[in-house]
Design an enzyme around this catalytic site. Sequence first.
Site, PDB file in Angstrom:
ATOM      1  CB  SER A 154      42.681  40.440  40.338  1.00 34.52           C
ATOM      2  OG  SER A 154      42.713  40.752  41.716  1.00 34.52           O
ATOM      3  CE1 TYR A 167      37.325  39.817  39.982  1.00 29.93           C
ATOM      4  CE2 TYR A 167      39.030  39.844  41.676  1.00 29.93           C
ATOM      5  CZ  TYR A 167      38.495  40.358  40.505  1.00 29.93           C
ATOM      6  OH  TYR A 167      39.127  41.389  39.845  1.00 29.93           O
TER       7      TYR A 167
END
Length: 257
Positions: A154, A167
Amino acid sequence: MAEAAPGNLGEYGLAGKVAVVTGGSNGIGAATVRRLAAAGATLTVGYHAGAERAASLIAGLPGAGHIALPMPMEDSASLRAAAAAVEAKLGRCDVLVNSAGATRAVPHADLDGLDDALIDRVLVTNVRGPFATIRAFAPLLRRSGDGVIINISSLAAQRGSGSSIIYGASKAALDTMGMALARVLGPEVRVLTISPAAVATDFVPGRSRAAVEKQAAASPLRRVTEADDVALAIMGAITHLRLSTGTAILVDGGVHL
């Protein structure tokens, strides 16, 4: 150990190859499964709670011989069993796409909201799970002699952004792990990372499409990142980036700029 592939390889053809996609029943994983199957690969769709989705997806794929297997990221024994099942049923594994992941939206300033249980779940699913999957499939990938691992990371890993602090941290760990594994697994296996910005899927519980569109509107390309955009990037990394390994590729419309 298989011999290293020759230097001038050209495009990586997928006809006759076997690809395994974790988290393959939904979102980026499902889009990737469709693209790989259309290019001629035989697919193993790994799932956790999406057995029915995986079966429905396989029923609509071109080609034959596709299978679905439970591949929960928190269960290393199940991942080893999945690798054994792929070897027994399909005889090989040439491509592994680590698409399974977990998160929950927690505002970064809410330190107490990021509880230990969520931290542990995210780290196990997003870091330990992909490593355990690679560890389980490494013998088959090496035996291929020209294997490819794609880890789905990501933009949050590079910006310290994303749905929660943990995350982004988990994806940064995945990026670093990819670099290390590229050194360990070469020359038989390439290891590449695809790093999208917010994607228009249901991956983040409660995140609306409007929120994704808002982020995209602030980017130079002003386009929402769809699951198939990420799948196309994965395909390009597999088929054309023959001399790339241990690196991350942004698929973000320029959000990082």
